[in-house]
Design a protein around this motif. Structure first.
Motif, PDB file in Angstrom:
ATOM      1  N   GLU A 389       0.874  -1.175   0.000  1.00 14.94           N
ATOM      2  CA  GLU A 389       0.000   0.000   0.000  1.00 14.94           C
ATOM      3  C   GLU A 389       0.909   1.222   0.000  1.00 14.94           C
ATOM      4  OE1 GLU A 389      -1.669   0.518   3.927  1.00 14.94           O
ATOM      5  OE2 GLU A 389      -0.430  -1.102   4.646  1.00 14.94           O
ATOM      6  N   PRO A 390       0.338   2.367  -0.329  1.00 16.41           N
ATOM      7  CA  PRO A 390       1.154   3.577  -0.268  1.00 16.41           C
ATOM      8  C   PRO A 390       1.626   3.813   1.168  1.00 16.41           C
ATOM      9  CG  PRO A 390      -0.924   3.988  -1.427  1.00 16.41           C
ATOM     10  CD  PRO A 390      -1.023   2.635  -0.806  1.00 16.41           C
ATOM     11  N   ILE A 391       2.866   4.241   1.332  1.00 10.50           N
ATOM     12  CA  ILE A 391       3.343   4.585   2.677  1.00 10.50           C
ATOM     13  C   ILE A 391       3.310   6.102   2.806  1.00 10.50           C
ATOM     14  CG2 ILE A 391       5.785   4.338   1.933  1.00 10.50           C
ATOM     15  CD1 ILE A 391       6.338   3.568   4.945  1.00 10.50           C
ATOM     16  N   VAL A 411      13.375   0.996   0.789  1.00 10.56           N
ATOM     17  CA  VAL A 411      12.862   0.666  -0.536  1.00 10.56           C
ATOM     18  C   VAL A 411      11.348   0.473  -0.453  1.00 10.56           C
ATOM     19  CG1 VAL A 411      15.024  -0.178  -1.507  1.00 10.56           C
ATOM     20  CG2 VAL A 411      13.575  -1.797  -0.286  1.00 10.56           C
ATOM     21  N   ASP A 412      10.625   1.455  -0.991  1.00  7.09           N
ATOM     22  CA  ASP A 412       9.159   1.416  -1.062  1.00  7.09           C
ATOM     23  C   ASP A 412       8.834   0.731  -2.382  1.00  7.09           C
ATOM     24  OD1 ASP A 412       6.471   1.937  -1.536  1.00  7.09           O
ATOM     25  OD2 ASP A 412       6.641   4.111  -1.315  1.00  7.09           O
ATOM     26  N   THR A 413       8.442  -0.539  -2.303  1.00  5.70           N
ATOM     27  CA  THR A 413       8.347  -1.371  -3.502  1.00  5.70           C
ATOM     28  C   THR A 413       6.911  -1.465  -3.985  1.00  5.70           C
ATOM     29  OG1 THR A 413       8.039  -3.438  -2.253  1.00  5.70           O
ATOM     30  CG2 THR A 413      10.312  -2.759  -2.687  1.00  5.70           C
ATOM     31  N   TRP A 414       6.657  -0.971  -5.185  1.00  2.55           N
ATOM     32  CA  TRP A 414       5.320  -1.093  -5.765  1.00  2.55           C
ATOM     33  C   TRP A 414       5.256  -2.301  -6.683  1.00  2.55           C
ATOM     34  CZ3 TRP A 414       3.586  -1.625 -10.690  1.00  2.55           C
ATOM     35  CH2 TRP A 414       2.182  -1.683 -10.826  1.00  2.55           C
ATOM     36  N   TRP A 415       4.265  -3.122  -6.468  1.00  2.63           N
ATOM     37  CA  TRP A 415       3.981  -4.236  -7.382  1.00  2.63           C
ATOM     38  C   TRP A 415       2.636  -4.826  -7.021  1.00  2.63           C
ATOM     39  CZ3 TRP A 415       4.983  -9.656  -5.749  1.00  2.63           C
ATOM     40  CH2 TRP A 415       5.465  -9.764  -4.439  1.00  2.63           C
ATOM     41  N   GLN A 416       2.275  -5.941  -7.639  1.00  7.75           N
ATOM     42  CA  GLN A 416       0.957  -6.541  -7.459  1.00  7.75           C
ATOM     43  C   GLN A 416       1.057  -8.053  -7.615  1.00  7.75           C
ATOM     44  OE1 GLN A 416      -0.621  -4.543 -11.120  1.00  7.75           O
ATOM     45  NE2 GLN A 416      -2.020  -3.550  -9.680  1.00  7.75           N
ATOM     46  N   THR A 417       0.020  -8.751  -7.166  1.00 11.85           N
ATOM     47  CA  THR A 417      -0.049 -10.195  -7.398  1.00 11.85           C
ATOM     48  C   THR A 417       0.212 -10.489  -8.873  1.00 11.85           C
ATOM     49  OG1 THR A 417      -1.699 -10.348  -5.643  1.00 11.85           O
ATOM     50  CG2 THR A 417      -1.538 -12.222  -7.146  1.00 11.85           C
ATOM     51  N   GLU A 418      -0.370  -9.691  -9.738  1.00  9.52           N
ATOM     52  CA  GLU A 418      -0.290  -9.940 -11.177  1.00  9.52           C
ATOM     53  C   GLU A 418       1.094  -9.670 -11.753  1.00  9.52           C
ATOM     54  OE1 GLU A 418      -2.445  -8.100  -9.566  1.00  9.52           O
ATOM     55  OE2 GLU A 418      -4.503  -8.403 -10.262  1.00  9.52           O
ATOM     56  N   GLY A 500      -4.783  -0.794 -12.459  1.00 11.59           N
ATOM     57  CA  GLY A 500      -5.841  -0.474 -11.498  1.00 11.59           C
ATOM     58  C   GLY A 500      -5.429   0.595 -10.495  1.00 11.59           C
ATOM     59  N   ASP A 501      -4.186   1.063 -10.583  1.00 12.67           N
ATOM     60  CA  ASP A 501      -3.697   2.106  -9.677  1.00 12.67           C
ATOM     61  C   ASP A 501      -3.597   3.448 -10.394  1.00 12.67           C
ATOM     62  OD1 ASP A 501      -3.257   0.799  -7.211  1.00 12.67           O
ATOM     63  OD2 ASP A 501      -1.429  -0.108  -7.975  1.00 12.67           O
ATOM     64  N   GLY A 502      -3.706   4.501  -9.606  1.00  9.08           N
ATOM     65  CA  GLY A 502      -3.396   5.827 -10.092  1.00  9.08           C
ATOM     66  C   GLY A 502      -1.999   6.208  -9.619  1.00  9.08           C
ATOM     67  N   GLY A 515      -2.950   5.042  -5.222  1.00 10.17           N
ATOM     68  CA  GLY A 515      -3.893   4.019  -4.756  1.00 10.17           C
ATOM     69  C   GLY A 515      -4.806   3.543  -5.863  1.00 10.17           C
ATOM     70  N   ARG A 516      -5.683   2.621  -5.517  1.00 13.04           N
ATOM     71  CA  ARG A 516      -6.544   1.990  -6.515  1.00 13.04           C
ATOM     72  C   ARG A 516      -7.552   2.994  -7.064  1.00 13.04           C
ATOM     73  NH1 ARG A 516      -4.887  -3.337  -7.741  1.00 13.04           N
ATOM     74  NH2 ARG A 516      -6.796  -3.259  -8.945  1.00 13.04           N
ATOM     75  N   VAL A 517      -7.812   2.868  -8.338  1.00 19.44           N
ATOM     76  CA  VAL A 517      -8.845   3.705  -8.942  1.00 19.44           C
ATOM     77  C   VAL A 517     -10.072   2.868  -9.289  1.00 19.44           C
ATOM     78  CG1 VAL A 517      -7.210   5.375  -9.880  1.00 19.44           C
ATOM     79  CG2 VAL A 517      -7.851   3.385 -11.249  1.00 19.44           C
ATOM     80  N   HIS A 526      -4.210  -5.889   2.737  1.00 16.18           N
ATOM     81  CA  HIS A 526      -4.991  -7.013   2.207  1.00 16.18           C
ATOM     82  C   HIS A 526      -5.951  -6.504   1.148  1.00 16.18           C
ATOM     83  CE1 HIS A 526      -4.394  -9.234   6.279  1.00 16.18           C
ATOM     84  NE2 HIS A 526      -3.329  -9.316   5.513  1.00 16.18           N
ATOM     85  N   ARG A 527      -5.897  -7.158   0.023  1.00 19.57           N
ATOM     86  CA  ARG A 527      -6.674  -6.679  -1.115  1.00 19.57           C
ATOM     87  C   ARG A 527      -8.039  -7.359  -1.132  1.00 19.57           C
ATOM     88  NH1 ARG A 527      -3.991  -7.375  -6.980  1.00 19.57           N
ATOM     89  NH2 ARG A 527      -5.885  -7.406  -8.234  1.00 19.57           N
ATOM     90  N   MET A 528      -9.078  -6.546  -1.146  1.00 19.48           N
ATOM     91  CA  MET A 528     -10.426  -7.108  -1.132  1.00 19.48           C
ATOM     92  C   MET A 528     -11.312  -6.375  -2.127  1.00 19.48           C
ATOM     93  SD  MET A 528     -10.862  -8.057   2.846  1.00 19.48           S
ATOM     94  CE  MET A 528     -10.062  -6.686   3.589  1.00 19.48           C
TER      95      MET A 528
HETATM   96  C1  WT7 Z   1      -1.954  -3.423  -4.867  1.00 21.40           C
HETATM   97  C2  WT7 Z   1      -1.583  -4.845  -5.144  1.00 21.40           C
HETATM   98  C3  WT7 Z   1       2.629  -6.287  -3.981  1.00 21.40           C
HETATM   99  C4  WT7 Z   1       2.447  -7.361  -3.049  1.00 21.40           C
HETATM  100  C5  WT7 Z   1       1.435  -7.124  -1.980  1.00 21.40           C
HETATM  101  C6  WT7 Z   1       0.117  -6.590  -2.481  1.00 21.40           C
HETATM  102  C7  WT7 Z   1      -1.000  -1.627  -3.740  1.00 21.40           C
HETATM  103  C8  WT7 Z   1       1.358  -2.451  -3.438  1.00 21.40           C
HETATM  104  C9  WT7 Z   1       2.423  -0.595  -3.106  1.00 21.40           C
HETATM  105  C10 WT7 Z   1       3.321   0.486  -2.869  1.00 21.40           C
HETATM  106  C11 WT7 Z   1       1.517   1.962  -3.153  1.00 21.40           C
HETATM  107  C12 WT7 Z   1       1.079  -0.297  -3.339  1.00 21.40           C
HETATM  108  C13 WT7 Z   1      -1.422  -1.166  -5.102  1.00 21.40           C
HETATM  109  C14 WT7 Z   1      -1.449  -2.455  -5.893  1.00 21.40           C
HETATM  110  N1  WT7 Z   1       0.438  -1.460  -3.523  1.00 21.40           N
HETATM  111  N2  WT7 Z   1       2.557  -1.928  -3.168  1.00 21.40           N
HETATM  112  N3  WT7 Z   1       4.623   0.296  -2.610  1.00 21.40           N
HETATM  113  N4  WT7 Z   1       2.814   1.742  -2.904  1.00 21.40           N
HETATM  114  N5  WT7 Z   1       0.632   0.980  -3.368  1.00 21.40           N
HETATM  115  O1  WT7 Z   1      -0.274  -7.253  -3.655  1.00 21.40           O
HETATM  116  O2  WT7 Z   1      -2.634  -7.809  -3.032  1.00 21.40           O
HETATM  117  O3  WT7 Z   1      -1.878  -7.809  -5.432  1.00 21.40           O
HETATM  118  O4  WT7 Z   1      -2.147  -5.669  -4.160  1.00 21.40           O
HETATM  119  O5  WT7 Z   1      -1.352  -3.009  -3.646  1.00 21.40           O
HETATM  120  O6  WT7 Z   1      -2.680  -0.605  -5.027  1.00 21.40           O
HETATM  121  O7  WT7 Z   1      -2.298  -2.413  -7.019  1.00 21.40           O
HETATM  122  P1  WT7 Z   1      -1.782  -7.197  -4.087  1.00 21.40           P
END
Ligand code: WT7
Length: 649
Positions: A389-391, A411-418, A500-502, A515-517, A526-528
């Motif tokens: 999530e955004p810090i 290291v503020d790491t942005w990524w996703q399950t996908e 899915g993020d802005g 964050g998510r748009v 936790h993504r829901m």
């Molecule tokens: C969503 C993905 C990445 C593994 C854990 C979550 C948000 C993730 C950041 C970050 C801002 C973030 C996004 C993304 N997110 N990392 N560093 N800064 N937002 O994986 O459950 O697939 O969720 O988590 O919104 O789309 P996930």
């Protein structure tokens, strides 16, 4: 001047990284952009143990994704566990692979690479004897015990496809995943332990499988040794499966694009979807990103305190660190047990050099004051990571100043399950940081900011975050539903992966994820999906209609705000709120809870019956001043009632 933190000297010194400074980063980034296939072929040849090394890079493209998934390294053959285990035996056999900290502080287990290899082989041999075959789906529903990692790797050893389900999910959610994946095998444990509480994992599995006939065996690891009912002919103890098995079991060699795992994740609509990661590209990307982001060194101890039930655990507790021959920590407990000093107590005892956690935990701990941190020796730490999530800058600064004493890079790491692995992040020894920014893309990752109507924004701008170029670690499809994969990620902007993020991009090219748009809510990392909440709420007889949105929450990042229309004659109040949250717990899991309920006479709908979520979001965010055009509503009067009755924490 903006708040820029140069890389602390201690982090820069002695970096073995192939990207040790900013000039090299620019060079490598440009090289990867000019020739992605050449770049990734070189990366995988250097880092991954292939049985048959690939000569092919990419096939397919985002433009042609509807015709079928992209592939990476398609003519290569391998088994991921050879990279994670076998090849380390000669040089790292006695190095600790998994350093486990149990729920009670100081309850530790250490498995060397030799021991982990042997244990994975024994379980693979046992599963093989039971009849598990290449391509079979295996649900893993466990807590944070080494056997969970062993189970994942044993599946991979056989070419079976694991699907880990987070131990907080309900029986209903487990059943959905068993059905969707057509899993024939389940690996679980008697009970989980978290923060002194017992979690009845086997009992949940029994409930999930009640009336299901597709599952052939349930393998039960004994963590607490409590008596659990064992179903005749179906249930077997893990101990009996591995007993007497050989400590060497040959890896099943699979094509690069053979699925490694399915991981279910929530989206805007419908039930969670099974995100599919394949073998060769995934293992390449997690190994590469783990090394270059964290600047992994041979004697590092890497502590990612996530759960293997989420992608972070897959990529950066299990596959990435093990592919790199690192010592990886597995943490069974929670940050507040027995008190809010737990992380730092563990840091003092296990001396990790890299710590990787979630902003939500940092915010919760920061709220408890600094003494819980300062009590413990944290001098081992060099790199501090965040994910999920955004810090917010305050939490960032607390992490940097208090936890890291200004000596560590964040290291503020942005990524996703996908995405499979980290896409936008500082590289520890290279990237100057700004609190709240995920900074710059990794080589091979090409972010693009889109306007809603599909125009690429250049320079400093704000927009919808898309990724323009394929990379090996990305998900290939949705299990059993490629069309859903295409429509979820590739239909918004033709030829681009939509996250899915802005995001915003500043004048230095740094990304600030906002964050998510879409209708995904990120609660405590936790993504829901709002749709999942809504269907849980309306499953309660007294509820006529419900709509859920996220709202800013000081600790959890986002909370869940529910607008509820009750059936005629039903009294609003706490009893009905309890019923509704009970339904969320039963239908989704222990981590799913509505924070704020607002009872309303009706939902704001357009004349065609579509709920105007934009209005609901604004009100929940406490910002009802600018609701935009409401004239298309069937009953504009309902908006006033909603605004007047808005709830806040
Ligand atoms: C969503 C993905 C990445 C593994 C854990 C979550 C948000 C993730 C950041 C970050 C801002 C973030 C996004 C993304 N997110 N990392 N560093 N800064 N937002 O994986 O459950 O697939 O969720 O988590 O919104 O789309 P996930």
């Amino acid at each position: 001047m903006a708040d820029i933190h140069p890389v602390p000297e201690r982090v820069r010194a002695g970096s073995p990284s192939p990207i040790p400074d900013m000039d090299r980063y620019r060079e490598i980034y440009a090289a990867a952009q000019n020739d992605p296939e050449g770049f990734w072929l070189e990366v995988t040849r250097q880092r991954i143990a292939w049985d048959k090394p690939p000569t092919m890079g990419l096939t397919g493209s985002y433009h042609e994704i509807a015709q079928g998934p992209i592939t990476w390294f398609a003519d290569g053959e391998l088994n991921a566990t050879v990279s994670c285990l076998d090849r380390h035996l000669a040089t790292r056999g006695d190095k600790v692979a998994i350093l486990w900290e149990g729920d009670e502080p100081g309850d530790n287990r250490r498995l060397t690479y030799r021991e982990l290899h042997a244990e994975v082989c024994r379980l693979a041999a046992g599963l093989d004897a039971l009849g598990v075959q290449k391509g079979d789906r295996v649900i893993i529903y466990m807590g944070m015990v080494p056997e969970a990692a062993v189970a994942m790797l044993a599946c991979a050893r056989l070419g079976a496809i694991h699907s880990v389900v987070f131990g907080g999910f309900s029986a209903e959610s487990v059943r959905d995943r068993v059905r969707d994946s057509l899993a024939e095998w389940v690996i679980t444990q008697d009970e989980g332990l978290r923060g002194g509480r017992k979690i009845p994992l086997k009992a949940v599995v029994d409930q999930a499988l009640d009336g299901e006939h597709g599952v052939k065996k349930v393998i039960v690891h004994q963590r607490t040794h409590v008596d659990v009912p064992m179903k005749e002919g179906r249930d077997v103890f893990y101990q009996d499966v591995v007993a007497g098995r050989d400590a060497a079991h040959p890896p099943t060699i699979v094509p690069a694009e053979h699925p490694l795992y399915i991981l279910y994740t929530s989206g805007s609509t419908g039930k969670p979807k099974g995100v599919v990661h394949t073998t060769g590209g995934y293992i390449t990307y997690v190994a590469y990103s783990h090394q270059v982001v964290f600047d992994l060194r041979e004697d590092d101890v890497f502590a990612c305190v996530a759960d293997v039930g989420w992608v972070t655990g897959h990529s950066y507790i299990v596959y990435g660190p093990l592919a790199n021959g690192a010592t990886t920590v597995m943490f069974e407990s929670v940050p507040t047990y027995p008190d809010p000093g737990r992380y730092w107590d563990m840091v003092q005892r296990l001396r990790p050099t890299i710590f990787y956690g979630a902003p939500t935990a940092l915010r919760a701990l920061a709220a408890q004051g600094d003494t819980y941190v300062k009590k413990y020796d944290r001098s081992s730490l060099r790199v501090l990571g965040t994910v999920g999530e955004p810090i917010n800058p305050d939490a960032w600064r607390w992490y940097y100043d208090v936890v890291g004493e200004g000596r560590c890079n964040i290291v503020d790491t942005w990524w996703q399950t996908e995405t499979g692995g980290i896409c936008i992040s500082p590289l520890a020894p290279v990237t100057a940081t700004k609190p709240g920014s995920a900074t710059l893309p990794l080589p091979g990752i090409v972010p693009v900011l889109m306007s809603p109507d599909g125009h690429i924004q250049r320079g400093p701008a704000e927009g919808l975050l898309c990724l323009a170029v394929p990379w090996p670690g990305q998900a290939r499809t949705v299990w059993g539903d490629h069309e859903r994969f295409v429509s979820t990620y590739f239909q918004h902007f033709k030829g681009y992966y939509f996250t899915g993020d802005g995001s915003r991009r500043d004048k230095d090219g740094y990304y600030w994820i906002t964050g998510r748009v879409d209708d995904v809510i990120n609660v405590a990392g936790h993504r829901m999906g709002t749709a999942e909440f809504e269907s849980a709420l309306v499953s309660v007889d007294e509820v006529a209609e419900a709509a859920c949105v996220g709202f800013p929450h000081p600790i959890k990042g986002q909370g869940v705000y529910a607008y509820v229309v009750l059936q005629p004659g039903v009294e609003p109040g706490e009893p009905i709120e309890k019923l509704m949250n009970g339904a969320c717990r039963t239908l989704i899991g222990a981590h799913a809870k509505v924070d704020l309920f607002q009872f309303v006479p009706g939902l704001p709908k357009t004349r065609s019956g579509k709920v105007m979520r934009r209005i609901l979001r604004k009100v929940a965010e406490g910002d009802p001043s600018n609701l935009g055009d409401v004239t298309t509503l069937a009953d504009p009067g309902v908006v006033d009632v909603i605004v007047k009755g808005a709830k806040s924490l």
